[in-house]
Design an enzyme around this catalytic site. Structure first.
Site, PDB file in Angstrom:
ATOM      1  N   HIS A  75      41.220  33.917  28.892  1.00  0.00           N
ATOM      2  CA  HIS A  75      40.016  34.106  29.702  1.00  0.00           C
ATOM      3  C   HIS A  75      39.995  33.111  30.865  1.00  0.00           C
ATOM      4  O   HIS A  75      39.680  33.483  32.001  1.00  0.00           O
ATOM      5  CB  HIS A  75      38.770  33.954  28.822  1.00  0.00           C
ATOM      6  CG  HIS A  75      37.496  34.259  29.528  1.00  0.00           C
ATOM      7  ND1 HIS A  75      36.596  33.277  29.867  1.00  0.00           N
ATOM      8  CD2 HIS A  75      36.956  35.429  29.959  1.00  0.00           C
ATOM      9  CE1 HIS A  75      35.562  33.829  30.469  1.00  0.00           C
ATOM     10  NE2 HIS A  75      35.755  35.139  30.541  1.00  0.00           N
ATOM     11  N   ASP A 119      35.808  39.261  31.116  1.00  0.00           N
ATOM     12  CA  ASP A 119      34.842  38.967  30.057  1.00  0.00           C
ATOM     13  C   ASP A 119      34.942  39.950  28.899  1.00  0.00           C
ATOM     14  O   ASP A 119      34.889  39.555  27.729  1.00  0.00           O
ATOM     15  CB  ASP A 119      33.418  38.961  30.622  1.00  0.00           C
ATOM     16  CG  ASP A 119      33.127  37.744  31.485  1.00  0.00           C
ATOM     17  OD1 ASP A 119      34.001  36.864  31.618  1.00  0.00           O
ATOM     18  OD2 ASP A 119      32.006  37.670  32.031  1.00  0.00           O
TER      19      ASP A 119
END
Length: 145
Positions: A75, A119
């Site tokens: 991420h 996300d």
């Protein structure tokens, strides 16, 4: 005015002053918490991801301690790619919906779509792997070299 009303007014004012000293989360990180909740069906509190392993939370270095921590590293790398594209991932708000199979992006702009995809992939990754309490709030200076 009654003394009880004055006390209540004073209590409200003091609480507002105290709350103003708390820095707000960047908008996208608050939205990311909702995407995580959608993906894991609310199994874990969001704060569990704020200080986990070497990469979940601010910063990040070393070797991820497990697959969940690897999700956070990926991420972080995705957000770095977004920044290279000229996006501001921690501030970019996007459009998504929470379906029966988890979150889905439906943003229109390139930056919104890219950040949303980062996300959603991370949230889906979190939902796939177990949470190890031993990796919460670890000594990163020793374990993340």
């Amino acid at each position: 005015m009654y003394p009880a009303h004055l006390l209540l007014l004073l209590a409200v004012c003091v609480s507002l002053l105290g709350a103003s000293a708390i820095p707000p989360l960047p908008l996208n990180l608050a939205q990311f918490a909702l995407v995580i909740k959608c993906a894991d069906k609310g199994k874990r509190p969001r704060w569990h991801y704020m200080d986990y392993g070497c990469y979940c939370g601010p910063g990040g270095s070393g070797t991820p301690v497990d697959e969940l921590d690897r999700c956070c590293k990926t991420h972080d790398e995705c957000y770095a790619q977004a920044e290279k594209k000229g996006c501001y991932p921690k501030l970019t708000m996007y459009s998504y919906y929470c379906g029966g199979d988890g979150p889905y992006c439906n943003s229109k702009t390139e930056c919104q779509r890219f950040v949303c995809d980062c996300d959603v992939r991370a949230a889906d990754c979190f939902a796939r792997y177990p949470y190890n309490n031993k990796n919460y709030n670890i000594n990163t200076s020793k374990r993340c070299e």
